[in-house]
Design a protein around this motif. Structure first.
Motif, PDB file in Angstrom:
ATOM      1  N   PRO A  49       0.688  -1.216   0.256  1.00  0.00           N
ATOM      2  CA  PRO A  49       0.007   0.161  -0.005  1.00  0.00           C
ATOM      3  C   PRO A  49       0.913   1.360  -0.131  1.00  0.00           C
ATOM      4  N   ASN A  50       1.881   1.095   0.532  1.00  0.00           N
ATOM      5  CA  ASN A  50       2.728   2.504   0.473  1.00  0.00           C
ATOM      6  C   ASN A  50       4.115   2.311  -0.277  1.00  0.00           C
ATOM      7  N   ALA A  51       4.085   1.416  -1.017  1.00  0.00           N
ATOM      8  CA  ALA A  51       5.210   1.163  -2.210  1.00  0.00           C
ATOM      9  C   ALA A  51       5.575   2.375  -2.980  1.00  0.00           C
ATOM     10  N   ALA A  52       4.421   3.066  -3.737  1.00  0.00           N
ATOM     11  CA  ALA A  52       4.935   4.216  -4.328  1.00  0.00           C
ATOM     12  C   ALA A  52       5.147   5.202  -3.794  1.00  0.00           C
ATOM     13  N   SER A  53       4.860   5.680  -2.296  1.00  0.00           N
ATOM     14  CA  SER A  53       5.448   6.652  -1.554  1.00  0.00           C
ATOM     15  C   SER A  53       6.915   6.364  -1.277  1.00  0.00           C
ATOM     16  N   LEU A  54       7.108   5.170  -0.781  1.00  0.00           N
ATOM     17  CA  LEU A  54       8.451   4.792  -0.327  1.00  0.00           C
ATOM     18  C   LEU A  54       9.573   4.794  -1.487  1.00  0.00           C
ATOM     19  N   LEU A  55       9.030   4.257  -2.618  1.00  0.00           N
ATOM     20  CA  LEU A  55       9.975   4.333  -3.703  1.00  0.00           C
ATOM     21  C   LEU A  55      10.163   5.691  -4.367  1.00  0.00           C
ATOM     22  N   GLU A  56       9.445   6.607  -4.184  1.00  0.00           N
ATOM     23  CA  GLU A  56       9.557   7.949  -4.683  1.00  0.00           C
ATOM     24  C   GLU A  56      10.471   8.601  -3.640  1.00  0.00           C
ATOM     25  N   SER A  57      10.205   8.373  -2.427  1.00  0.00           N
ATOM     26  CA  SER A  57      11.424   8.992  -1.547  1.00  0.00           C
ATOM     27  C   SER A  57      12.652   8.709  -1.802  1.00  0.00           C
ATOM     28  N   ALA A  58      12.923   7.429  -2.242  1.00  0.00           N
ATOM     29  CA  ALA A  58      14.162   6.786  -2.425  1.00  0.00           C
ATOM     30  C   ALA A  58      14.524   7.106  -3.728  1.00  0.00           C
TER      31      ALA A  58
END
Length: 349
Positions: free
Chosen positions: A143-152
């Protein structure tokens, strides 16, 4: 496989079976996390075929079910290669990186597909090679994959099948019940991304990623199911894996006839089944509603479900699946409990 990448994963706690990560020490917890949490997974169980040269696009366009002209550095597609009778020899994800096309599929299918494609190469100015160890690759989902990848990484693909390039890597957005992404790149850069995400993601083994593919209704052809299915039987039309406007390719006449006549008798279903032994791709299905002279179908894929039993993709006679019952193996086998797929079917299906 890539030695540098394998060493990195072993330091991260990976337990191996050949080229596949079984788990990172907590198999049951990892399976549950794949369903409900944010996870990362090594994808070394998948191989790559690289195709490059002046005629690469033209050659692939004459061999694959998808429209290769739509595959760009910003867009990928699912597709299949068929035999002349329209049966899928293999299916894959097709994407571009730098000056080459890459077909991603199970490692066990790389050599068989290379052998088939090379038979059609003739005088085309294109080179086909096994590139499975040229790039490392991981999957990120949750569920948070997009935001986590965007941060990285600074950005992520916004829509399914779209691609972005960043820091010598490419990121592909995949279909799924929750956001899912693939990352391809050099071992060092990919390891840095893995470490940056480590506090927020649970590392999982290959089986957990296969479960996510199955629940997303994404088929995989294995050696046991080579040439068993017309592409429509494994729902490739629902996944943008077939173009009916692109023109001729190997097996196209049968695929097009099936589409235009609307006589598809089998398609792929998602189901759960309780079985004493692990079901496997190619296992037969039985239905009391099926004519004695024909099979009710067979499994396309299967893996353990953390809530019990197994999740399977079953290619079955539509009439038996929707108006009767399907059993695994024979008349005494366990009943398949159908579940909804995350996409819909047109009237012909």
């Amino acid at each position: 496989m890539n030695v540098e990448w394998r060493d990195f994963l072993e330091r991260a706690g990976a337990h191996w079976d050949s080229d596949s990560v079984i788990h990172f020490g907590q198999l049951d917890a990892e399976s549950n996390a794949a369903l409900r949490g944010d996870v990362c997974c090594d994808l070394s169980h998948l191989g790559l075929i690289a195709v490059h040269g002046p005629d690469a696009e033209r050659f692939l366009q004459g061999q694959l079910t998808c429209d290769v002209r739509q595959v760009t550095p910003e867009h990928s597609l699912i597709g299949a290669h068929c035999n002349p009778k329209g049966r899928a020899v293999a299916d894959f994800r097709l994407f571009q990186r730098e000056d080459a096309y890459f077909l991603e599929l199970p490692r066990t299918m790389v050599d068989p597909l290379l052998l088939r494609l090379c038979k059609y190469l003739l005088r085309a100015k294109a080179v086909l090679e096994n590139a499975s160890d040229a790039l490392a690759r991981i999957g990120v989902a949750g569920p948070n994959a997009a935001s986590l990848l965007e941060s990285a990484m600074g950005a992520v693909p916004a829509t399914v099948n779209s691609v972005i390039a960043a820091d010598n890597m490419i990121v592909i957005r995949l279909p799924g019940l929750q956001p899912r992404f693939e990352l391809h790149g050099a071992a060092r850069e990919l390891g840095a991304i893995w470490n940056a995400l480590a506090r927020d993601l649970v590392p999982v083994g290959t089986e957990s990623w296969r479960l996510l593919d199955i629940l997303a209704g994404i088929p995989t052809i294995y050696p046991a199911t080579m040439e068993a299915f017309v592409p429509q039987m494994i729902n490739l039309q629902q996944l943008d894996g077939i173009s009916f406007q692109k023109g001729c390719y190997t097996g196209q006449e049968i695929v097009a006839r099936t589409h235009h006549l609307g006589k598809l008798k089998r398609r792929m279903y998602l189901a759960r089944v309780d079985s004493a032994t692990p079901p496997r791709p190619g296992d037969p299905l039985f239905s009391p509603q099926a004519d004695a002279s024909q099979s009710a179908g067979q499994l396309a894929d299967a893996c353990r479900h953390p809530n019990g039993g197994y999740a399977v993709l079953a290619v079955a006679l539509i009439e038996c699946a929707e108006q009767g019952e399907l059993r695994l193996g024979d008349a005494g086998g366990p009943v398949l409990q159908l579940e909804p797929l995350p996409y819909e079917f047109d009237g012909a299906a």
